[in-house]
Motif scaffolding. Structure first.
Motif, PDB file in Angstrom:
ATOM      1  N   LEU A 109      43.129  37.447  37.493  1.00 37.18           N
ATOM      2  CA  LEU A 109      42.025  36.673  38.052  1.00 37.18           C
ATOM      3  C   LEU A 109      41.598  35.598  37.078  1.00 37.18           C
ATOM      4  O   LEU A 109      41.637  35.785  35.852  1.00 37.18           O
ATOM      5  CB  LEU A 109      40.825  37.589  38.344  1.00 37.18           C
ATOM      6  CG  LEU A 109      41.042  38.729  39.337  1.00 37.18           C
ATOM      7  CD1 LEU A 109      39.778  39.585  39.428  1.00 37.18           C
ATOM      8  CD2 LEU A 109      41.415  38.197  40.710  1.00 37.18           C
ATOM      9  N   ASP A 130      51.448  51.643  44.932  1.00 40.08           N
ATOM     10  CA  ASP A 130      51.564  51.039  43.613  1.00 40.08           C
ATOM     11  C   ASP A 130      52.431  51.885  42.686  1.00 40.08           C
ATOM     12  O   ASP A 130      52.739  51.478  41.564  1.00 40.08           O
ATOM     13  CB  ASP A 130      50.178  50.836  42.990  1.00 40.08           C
ATOM     14  CG  ASP A 130      49.348  52.113  42.993  1.00 40.08           C
ATOM     15  OD1 ASP A 130      49.845  53.148  43.467  1.00 40.08           O
ATOM     16  OD2 ASP A 130      48.196  52.073  42.523  1.00 40.08           O
ATOM     17  N   TRP A 140      36.921  36.614  38.293  1.00 38.08           N
ATOM     18  CA  TRP A 140      36.611  37.916  37.707  1.00 38.08           C
ATOM     19  C   TRP A 140      35.103  38.122  37.608  1.00 38.08           C
ATOM     20  O   TRP A 140      34.590  39.218  37.896  1.00 38.08           O
ATOM     21  CB  TRP A 140      37.244  38.022  36.316  1.00 38.08           C
ATOM     22  CG  TRP A 140      37.027  39.378  35.696  1.00 38.08           C
ATOM     23  CD1 TRP A 140      37.761  40.506  35.878  1.00 38.08           C
ATOM     24  CD2 TRP A 140      35.977  39.723  34.790  1.00 38.08           C
ATOM     25  NE1 TRP A 140      37.232  41.544  35.148  1.00 38.08           N
ATOM     26  CE2 TRP A 140      36.143  41.093  34.467  1.00 38.08           C
ATOM     27  CE3 TRP A 140      34.924  39.021  34.219  1.00 38.08           C
ATOM     28  CZ2 TRP A 140      35.274  41.765  33.593  1.00 38.08           C
ATOM     29  CZ3 TRP A 140      34.054  39.692  33.353  1.00 38.08           C
ATOM     30  CH2 TRP A 140      34.246  41.030  33.050  1.00 38.08           C
ATOM     31  N   ARG A 156      51.364  37.236  36.133  1.00 39.55           N
ATOM     32  CA  ARG A 156      51.600  38.136  37.275  1.00 39.55           C
ATOM     33  C   ARG A 156      52.980  38.775  37.177  1.00 39.55           C
ATOM     34  O   ARG A 156      53.154  39.955  37.493  1.00 39.55           O
ATOM     35  CB  ARG A 156      51.443  37.366  38.580  1.00 39.55           C
ATOM     36  CG  ARG A 156      50.019  36.907  38.852  1.00 39.55           C
ATOM     37  CD  ARG A 156      49.877  36.297  40.239  1.00 39.55           C
ATOM     38  NE  ARG A 156      48.513  35.835  40.473  1.00 39.55           N
ATOM     39  CZ  ARG A 156      48.086  34.609  40.249  1.00 39.55           C
ATOM     40  NH1 ARG A 156      48.948  33.689  39.791  1.00 39.55           N
ATOM     41  NH2 ARG A 156      46.829  34.282  40.478  1.00 39.55           N
ATOM     42  N   ARG A 168      45.933  43.002  38.675  1.00 43.99           N
ATOM     43  CA  ARG A 168      45.406  41.758  39.225  1.00 43.99           C
ATOM     44  C   ARG A 168      45.192  40.752  38.099  1.00 43.99           C
ATOM     45  O   ARG A 168      44.675  41.096  37.036  1.00 43.99           O
ATOM     46  CB  ARG A 168      44.080  42.006  39.945  1.00 43.99           C
ATOM     47  CG  ARG A 168      44.193  42.886  41.180  1.00 43.99           C
ATOM     48  CD  ARG A 168      42.945  42.782  42.028  1.00 43.99           C
ATOM     49  NE  ARG A 168      41.742  43.137  41.279  1.00 43.99           N
ATOM     50  CZ  ARG A 168      40.496  42.931  41.732  1.00 43.99           C
ATOM     51  NH1 ARG A 168      40.313  42.346  42.898  1.00 43.99           N
ATOM     52  NH2 ARG A 168      39.459  43.305  41.013  1.00 43.99           N
TER      53      ARG A 168
END
Length: 812
Positions: free
Chosen positions: A663, A157, A668, A652, A661
């Protein structure tokens, strides 16, 4: 009387086997837990890990200290203060200064908990290169272990990097080392500094602006330096709870076994009374039997525990519940404590039975009827009623004074014991009508089972009581945790109104540029929030830490529905705070003195008040009152007419490739569903395992003890024309009837215990339904039923191997 005791133990060895095994296992468990607790109290101080070779480590202040009339109170800061720039400048004049940085790194195929560091800090562990070389450019890394060999490209990442070296692992972390410049880009803030200078000179330069760590104190600069202490504290709670349940259940099993044995031997005691034995002599005989069993069982239990303790220590260390270095030390007091406790349990368990034996009248030697009369003694009725009243009063007091106390782990584990004990003591009062109800089917088998259980209430109670305890423990403990988890989940669900929740990569936060891109997404209104903490001094002496979130009020109102009892979210500003009813002062408009997450003191006005809830209703402040906090969650509300799919795609893209992320609300909530922590879950399973084990011992010992008395009854059935299979079916049906009665009473106790928690949640303004752990209850009931059927039918099958005429002629 000693010779009578020895002959009784030899002749009735089966009667005392259950008590011996129960006491032996109980003493063994107490020995194991005592040795484990003693080893945690004398645990060695953990040595430095990452900075074992560092000369001096300088770390920013991470503890808030507040003077009070009874001394200084301390609490860990949510956002430790960095070392001031002026202090760093002075340190550079003393010698070389190396800045340390730590940040999580995620990569496919990498070990869990991978953490990044600058290469210059590798020498302080020290790490040794096993293969390859050190990283020199932004795209190069060195890793610990052999999960990635030199030359391999890995996608993280933090970008795609090439492994140029591997390091010999040190066992305390999985690390990836970047070049210093690249690490500074990924983590601009330095966590601490390593200074190559004289410690005294460093202390003079630092003063009170930071901490100077040398020697073993350098461990405080490691990641989570309190993890060993926290793990050992959790172990103390785990083994303490298991020890309490062990003592509780073993006392009950031993007392039940001796009471049933005395009831079986009433003719024997009556003959001794006829022969001239006084009541005091009979009491001494029963106590002498208990003393002999207690001594032998305690010695065997101590020996068994000495072998089990090292195995348990190795297991908890392997599972990560204890530090890897944890072992059992040399201690003697746990053996003394376990031995004398076992002996005391045996004597306590036999005391009530000895008084019943002393009251046996000589005329009972002439009795032939096997029906029980008065299976509930006055002492048992008094104790059961008293415990029932105590349980009711304490529950009522908790509900009226502090309902939140019923949600604490220690409370929902210990409080049900009162009601369970009361129910077990008073069970014979309802067993006769309950078993008649369970066997009301119009059949020959049902009629015989009904009459047998009705005339042998004491035997039925001895089988049903341990089942009641096991089912009630399983339902009350697992049901309490399930109900509490469901309540927390309901709170979170009702509070979250956002359509999407955006979270960063583990351990990271969103930077300003990412937040700007998220705000620019068409049709989306975002509410960034940060985790922080606020400290308050209550009663002038207690420094309380409350978890908090920092949010912009107008954005928070669009994505979150706070359960406010007074005030409003719009009233929150930089000079105010939203608190909950747990705070000593919680009236809207009051001003309270608090310390922020970095320790800065502020006096803020209470803008709104939330109910206590399950304890998750923390505190809300504005970002200005959360210095050092980074945004770790972004709630997103949709404007009217916006397409959710298009917004999700845009979010995103705006979040970037850093591992964030996006969600949906439901996803979530599912990902963050509250769960009982691993240590508590293991503790509950250990408690239930102990209870189930003792249930097996009690059921088996009771049926074996009753087997000889029932031999003549079984023979009469055979002589009356019943087949061997029919007799075994009858025996199994009687056992199942007793187990079913115990299960139903256990469910009743479970319902009452959980109703108390449900009432507490209602008083705390938490809309939640009581949750019963049906799967665990079904498994527990099935296990008890199998144990009872096997324990009842095997002795009966062995007895039926003899001719019915021979069985009919047997005497006690």
């Amino acid at each position: 009387m000693l010779s009578v005791t020895l002959h009784t133990l030899r002749a009735r060895w089966a009667t005392f086997t259950g008590s011996f095994v129960a006491l032996c296992l109980g003493v063994a468990l107490l020995t194991v837990m005592g040795l484990a607790l003693a080893s945690t109290l004398t645990a060695p101080e953990r040595a430095p890990e990452r900075f074992a070779a560092a000369p001096v480590v300088v770390k920013g202040q991470d503890t808030l200290r507040v003077p009070t009339p009874i001394g200084v109170r301390a609490s860990r800061l949510a956002h430790p203060r960095p070392v001031p720039a002026a202090t760093v400048a002075r340190l550079r004049t003393l010698g070389p200064v190396v800045e340390d940085r730590s940040f999580p790194v995620r990569a496919p195929g990498a070990p869990a908990g991978l953490v990044g560091h600058p290469w210059s800090t590798a020498a302080f562990a020290p790490y040794d290169l096993a293969t390859g070389r050190a990283p020199r450019t932004a795209g190069e890394v060195a890793v610990t272990g052999d999960w990635a060999r030199p030359g391999r490209w890995i996608h993280t990442d933090a970008g795609t990097v090439r492994v140029v070296g591997t390091l010999t692992p040190r066992g305390f972390e999985n690390a990836v080392f970047f070049a210093d410049a690249r690490a500074a880009q990924l983590r601009p803030a330095a966590d601490q500094l390593v200074v190559a200078a004289d410690p005294a000179s460093v202390r003079a330069a630092v003063g009170d602006s930071a901490q100077v760590l040398t020697g073993t104190a350098r461990r405080l600069a490691d990641a989570n330096p309190d993890r060993d202490r926290e793990a050992l504290t959790a172990m103390n709670a785990l083994f303490g709870t298991a020890g309490g349940v062990t003592a509780f259940v073993s006392v009950f099993v031993v007392a039940s076994t001796f009471a049933f044995a005395v009831a079986q031997r009433r003719r024997e005691f009556a003959l001794l009374r006829t022969a001239g034995a006084s009541p005091a002599q009979l009491r001494r005989a029963v106590l002498a039997e208990a003393l002999a069993v207690g001594v032998l069982a305690s010695v065997a239990g101590c020996a068994l525990g000495s072998y089990g303790a090292p195995l348990l220590a190795a297991r908890v260390a392997e599972e990560g519940l204890a530090p890897a270095w944890f072992t059992i030390g040399e201690h003697t007091w746990p053996y003394h404590a376990a031995f004398w406790t076992g002996l005391f349990v045996a004597l306590c368990g036999a005391t009530a039975a000895s008084w019943r034996a002393g009251r046996t009248a000589p005329a009972e030697a002439l009795r032939e009827a096997a029906a029980d009369s008065g299976p509930l003694t006055r002492g048992r009725l008094f104790c059961g009623t008293a415990l029932l009243l105590v349980a009711a009063v304490t529950l009522a007091l908790s509900l009226t004074t502090d309902p939140g106390d019923l949600l604490h782990r220690k409370t929902y584990i210990s409080r049900p014991m009162l009601l369970i004990t009361a129910a077990a003591l008073l069970a014979p009062l309802v067993l006769r009508p309950l078993t008649r109800l369970l066997t009301c089917l119009p059949s020959v088998l049902g009629t015989v089972v009904r009459e047998n259980t009705a005339t042998a209430v004491r035997r039925t109670a001895a089988l049903a009581a341990p089942v009641l305890i096991t089912v009630a423990l399983a339902g009350s403990l697992l049901g309490a945790t399930a109900t509490l988890d469901q309540a927390k989940s309901t709170e979170t669900s009702e509070r979250t109104t956002a359509a999407f929740v955006v979270t960063p990569a583990a351990g990271q936060g969103f930077d300003a540029a990412t937040l700007d891109r998220l705000r620019a997404v068409p049709g989306a209104r975002i509410s960034p929030t940060s985790s922080t903490a606020v400290h308050v001094l209550e009663d002038g002496v207690a420094l309380i830490r409350s978890e908090a979130r920092a949010a912009i009020p107008r954005d928070l109102a669009a994505t979150t529905r706070l359960p406010l009892g007074a005030g409003g979210v719009s009233d929150l500003d930089d000079d105010s705070i939203i608190v909950n009813e747990e705070w000593e002062r919680h009236r809207v408009g009051d001003r309270v003195r608090v310390w922020l997450g970095d320790g800065a003191p502020r006096t803020l006005r209470i803008a709104a008040v939330m109910p206590t809830g399950t304890g998750g209703n923390g505190v809300y402040v504005t970002p200005r009152n959360a210095p050092g906090a980074t945004v770790d969650r972004v709630d997103v509300a949709l404007e009217h007419g916006t397409t959710p799919g298009a917004v999700a795609t845009a979010l995103r893209e705006a979040a970037g490739p850093g591992g964030a992320r996006v969600l949906t609300r439901d996803a979530w909530l599912h990902a963050n569903q509250p769960e009982t922590n691993r240590t508590t879950r293991l503790g509950l399973l250990m408690v239930l395992g102990i209870a189930l084990l003792y249930t097996g011992i009690s059921v088996a010992s009771t049926t074996v003890m009753a087997a000889s008395d029932r031999a003549r009854d079984l023979a009469v059935l055979r002589l009356a024309g019943a087949t061997r299979r029919q007799v075994l079916r009858l025996t199994a049906a009687e056992a199942l009837t007793a187990v079913t009665a115990g299960v139903l009473l256990g469910l009743l106790v479970t319902g009452v215990n959980l109703a108390g928690m449900g009432a507490a949640l209602a008083l705390l303004s938490v809309p939640s339904a009581v949750t019963l752990p049906w799967q665990a209850l079904g498994a527990t009931a099935t296990a008890c039923a199998l144990l009872a059927v096997v324990s009842a039918t095997v002795p009966a099958a062995l007895a039926l191997r003899r001719r019915p005429a021979d069985l009919a002629g047997m005497r006690e």
